[in-house]
Design a protein around this motif. Structure first.
Motif, PDB file in Angstrom:
ATOM      1  N   TYR A  30       0.845  -1.189   0.000  1.00  0.00           N
ATOM      2  CA  TYR A  30       0.000   0.000   0.000  1.00  0.00           C
ATOM      3  C   TYR A  30       0.878   1.235   0.000  1.00  0.00           C
ATOM      4  O   TYR A  30       1.778   1.359   0.829  1.00  0.00           O
ATOM      5  CB  TYR A  30      -0.909   0.012   1.236  1.00  0.00           C
ATOM      6  CG  TYR A  30      -2.065  -0.937   1.132  1.00  0.00           C
ATOM      7  CD1 TYR A  30      -3.339  -0.462   0.872  1.00  0.00           C
ATOM      8  CD2 TYR A  30      -1.886  -2.299   1.269  1.00  0.00           C
ATOM      9  CE1 TYR A  30      -4.410  -1.321   0.752  1.00  0.00           C
ATOM     10  CE2 TYR A  30      -2.948  -3.175   1.156  1.00  0.00           C
ATOM     11  CZ  TYR A  30      -4.207  -2.687   0.896  1.00  0.00           C
ATOM     12  OH  TYR A  30      -5.268  -3.540   0.779  1.00  0.00           O
ATOM     13  N   PRO A  47     -11.678   9.564  -2.258  1.00  0.00           N
ATOM     14  CA  PRO A  47     -11.855   8.448  -3.200  1.00  0.00           C
ATOM     15  C   PRO A  47     -13.241   7.810  -3.144  1.00  0.00           C
ATOM     16  O   PRO A  47     -13.777   7.418  -4.184  1.00  0.00           O
ATOM     17  CB  PRO A  47     -10.781   7.439  -2.771  1.00  0.00           C
ATOM     18  CG  PRO A  47      -9.753   8.254  -2.080  1.00  0.00           C
ATOM     19  CD  PRO A  47     -10.495   9.377  -1.423  1.00  0.00           C
ATOM     20  N   ILE A  67      -9.686  -2.551  -6.158  1.00  0.00           N
ATOM     21  CA  ILE A  67      -9.310  -1.362  -5.389  1.00  0.00           C
ATOM     22  C   ILE A  67      -9.402  -1.632  -3.895  1.00  0.00           C
ATOM     23  O   ILE A  67     -10.370  -2.218  -3.419  1.00  0.00           O
ATOM     24  CB  ILE A  67     -10.243  -0.186  -5.741  1.00  0.00           C
ATOM     25  CG1 ILE A  67     -10.106   0.162  -7.211  1.00  0.00           C
ATOM     26  CG2 ILE A  67      -9.988   1.017  -4.854  1.00  0.00           C
ATOM     27  CD1 ILE A  67     -11.185   1.082  -7.709  1.00  0.00           C
ATOM     28  N   ILE A  69      -8.592   0.863  -0.511  1.00  0.00           N
ATOM     29  CA  ILE A  69      -8.114   2.132   0.036  1.00  0.00           C
ATOM     30  C   ILE A  69      -8.545   2.226   1.501  1.00  0.00           C
ATOM     31  O   ILE A  69      -9.729   2.123   1.814  1.00  0.00           O
ATOM     32  CB  ILE A  69      -8.681   3.348  -0.724  1.00  0.00           C
ATOM     33  CG1 ILE A  69      -8.335   3.265  -2.210  1.00  0.00           C
ATOM     34  CG2 ILE A  69      -8.160   4.651  -0.112  1.00  0.00           C
ATOM     35  CD1 ILE A  69      -8.994   4.332  -3.055  1.00  0.00           C
ATOM     36  N   THR A  71      -8.050   4.595   5.174  1.00  0.00           N
ATOM     37  CA  THR A  71      -7.800   5.974   5.570  1.00  0.00           C
ATOM     38  C   THR A  71      -7.542   6.064   7.063  1.00  0.00           C
ATOM     39  O   THR A  71      -7.987   5.211   7.843  1.00  0.00           O
ATOM     40  CB  THR A  71      -8.979   6.886   5.173  1.00  0.00           C
ATOM     41  OG1 THR A  71      -8.631   8.243   5.400  1.00  0.00           O
ATOM     42  CG2 THR A  71     -10.230   6.553   5.939  1.00  0.00           C
ATOM     43  N   LEU A  83      -4.087   8.286   3.217  1.00  0.00           N
ATOM     44  CA  LEU A  83      -4.741   7.229   2.467  1.00  0.00           C
ATOM     45  C   LEU A  83      -3.714   6.129   2.217  1.00  0.00           C
ATOM     46  O   LEU A  83      -2.561   6.416   1.907  1.00  0.00           O
ATOM     47  CB  LEU A  83      -5.253   7.749   1.126  1.00  0.00           C
ATOM     48  CG  LEU A  83      -6.289   8.862   1.162  1.00  0.00           C
ATOM     49  CD1 LEU A  83      -6.547   9.394  -0.250  1.00  0.00           C
ATOM     50  CD2 LEU A  83      -7.574   8.383   1.799  1.00  0.00           C
ATOM     51  N   MET A  85      -3.282   3.247  -0.315  1.00  0.00           N
ATOM     52  CA  MET A  85      -3.858   2.775  -1.578  1.00  0.00           C
ATOM     53  C   MET A  85      -3.057   1.607  -2.122  1.00  0.00           C
ATOM     54  O   MET A  85      -1.829   1.683  -2.200  1.00  0.00           O
ATOM     55  CB  MET A  85      -3.834   3.892  -2.621  1.00  0.00           C
ATOM     56  CG  MET A  85      -4.671   5.085  -2.307  1.00  0.00           C
ATOM     57  SD  MET A  85      -4.606   6.268  -3.694  1.00  0.00           S
ATOM     58  CE  MET A  85      -6.098   7.186  -3.409  1.00  0.00           C
ATOM     59  N   ASN A  86      -3.781   0.549  -2.528  1.00  0.00           N
ATOM     60  CA  ASN A  86      -3.065  -0.521  -3.211  1.00  0.00           C
ATOM     61  C   ASN A  86      -2.704  -0.033  -4.616  1.00  0.00           C
ATOM     62  O   ASN A  86      -3.095   1.058  -5.042  1.00  0.00           O
ATOM     63  CB  ASN A  86      -3.862  -1.832  -3.207  1.00  0.00           C
ATOM     64  CG  ASN A  86      -5.106  -1.810  -4.076  1.00  0.00           C
ATOM     65  OD1 ASN A  86      -5.503  -0.780  -4.615  1.00  0.00           O
ATOM     66  ND2 ASN A  86      -5.739  -2.966  -4.212  1.00  0.00           N
ATOM     67  N   ALA A  89      -5.567   1.005  -6.984  1.00  0.00           N
ATOM     68  CA  ALA A  89      -6.209   2.261  -6.574  1.00  0.00           C
ATOM     69  C   ALA A  89      -5.341   3.463  -6.921  1.00  0.00           C
ATOM     70  O   ALA A  89      -5.837   4.469  -7.430  1.00  0.00           O
ATOM     71  CB  ALA A  89      -6.494   2.231  -5.069  1.00  0.00           C
ATOM     72  N   LEU A  90      -4.048   3.354  -6.682  1.00  0.00           N
ATOM     73  CA  LEU A  90      -3.155   4.473  -6.973  1.00  0.00           C
ATOM     74  C   LEU A  90      -3.086   4.748  -8.476  1.00  0.00           C
ATOM     75  O   LEU A  90      -3.101   5.908  -8.901  1.00  0.00           O
ATOM     76  CB  LEU A  90      -1.756   4.216  -6.408  1.00  0.00           C
ATOM     77  CG  LEU A  90      -0.789   5.389  -6.521  1.00  0.00           C
ATOM     78  CD1 LEU A  90      -1.304   6.608  -5.759  1.00  0.00           C
ATOM     79  CD2 LEU A  90       0.585   4.990  -6.013  1.00  0.00           C
ATOM     80  N   TRP A  93      -6.270   6.514  -9.385  1.00  0.00           N
ATOM     81  CA  TRP A  93      -6.220   7.873  -8.821  1.00  0.00           C
ATOM     82  C   TRP A  93      -5.408   8.792  -9.733  1.00  0.00           C
ATOM     83  O   TRP A  93      -5.816   9.901 -10.043  1.00  0.00           O
ATOM     84  CB  TRP A  93      -5.625   7.796  -7.417  1.00  0.00           C
ATOM     85  CG  TRP A  93      -5.853   8.969  -6.526  1.00  0.00           C
ATOM     86  CD1 TRP A  93      -4.885   9.738  -5.958  1.00  0.00           C
ATOM     87  CD2 TRP A  93      -7.096   9.490  -6.042  1.00  0.00           C
ATOM     88  NE1 TRP A  93      -5.455  10.701  -5.163  1.00  0.00           N
ATOM     89  CE2 TRP A  93      -6.801  10.575  -5.194  1.00  0.00           C
ATOM     90  CE3 TRP A  93      -8.424   9.144  -6.245  1.00  0.00           C
ATOM     91  CZ2 TRP A  93      -7.800  11.313  -4.551  1.00  0.00           C
ATOM     92  CZ3 TRP A  93      -9.402   9.882  -5.612  1.00  0.00           C
ATOM     93  CH2 TRP A  93      -9.090  10.942  -4.788  1.00  0.00           C
TER      94      TRP A  93
END
Length: 123
Positions: A30, A47, A67, A69, A71, A83, A85-86, A89-90, A93
């Motif tokens: 992450y 997100p 995804i 994510i 927080t 955040l 993010m895997n 997801a990144l 983004w």
């Protein structure tokens, strides 16, 4: 009605690999993304609000299952929200035009972080 750049035979996984081919083949981790007080004030930087809409509008809803994510509240004005993010997801983004402030990475989110969007961490 699909994206002309990605023909019907082009899968959502192909899209992710096209965005950054080596990234998804690395061990599960992450990225830590810091969001400042100013960024948090813009609801589009959440997100859970903007990423789902982006995937619907770009006809990439199948990516929702990739995804993850999490927080956590930050501890300074420059890092009001963190955040985790895997890779998928990144990449999404960034494809959305976001320019995240990356602080590093962890194998898994901290136990105190809450799932904000997507699917839970698993090994």
């Amino acid at each position: 009605m699909g994206n002309p750049e990605y023909p019907a035979t082009h899968t959502t996984n192909d899209l992710l690999f096209d965005l950054d081919p080596g990234r998804l083949r690395t061990p599960l981790s992450y990225e830590i993304v810091a969001q400042s007080a100013e960024e948090v004030q813009d609801i589009q930087n959440a997100p859970a609000i903007s990423m789902g809409q982006y995937l619907i509008e770009s006809e990439q809803v199948k990516l929702l299952t990739t995804i993850s994510i999490y927080t956590q509240q930050g501890e300074s004005r420059d890092q009001v929200r963190l955040l985790y993010m895997n890779a998928a997801a990144l990449l999404i983004w960034k494809a959305m035009g976001k320019q995240p402030t990356l602080l590093g990475f962890l194998h898994r989110p901290p136990k105190t972080a809450l799932l904000a969007f997507g699917v839970p961490f698993s090994e």
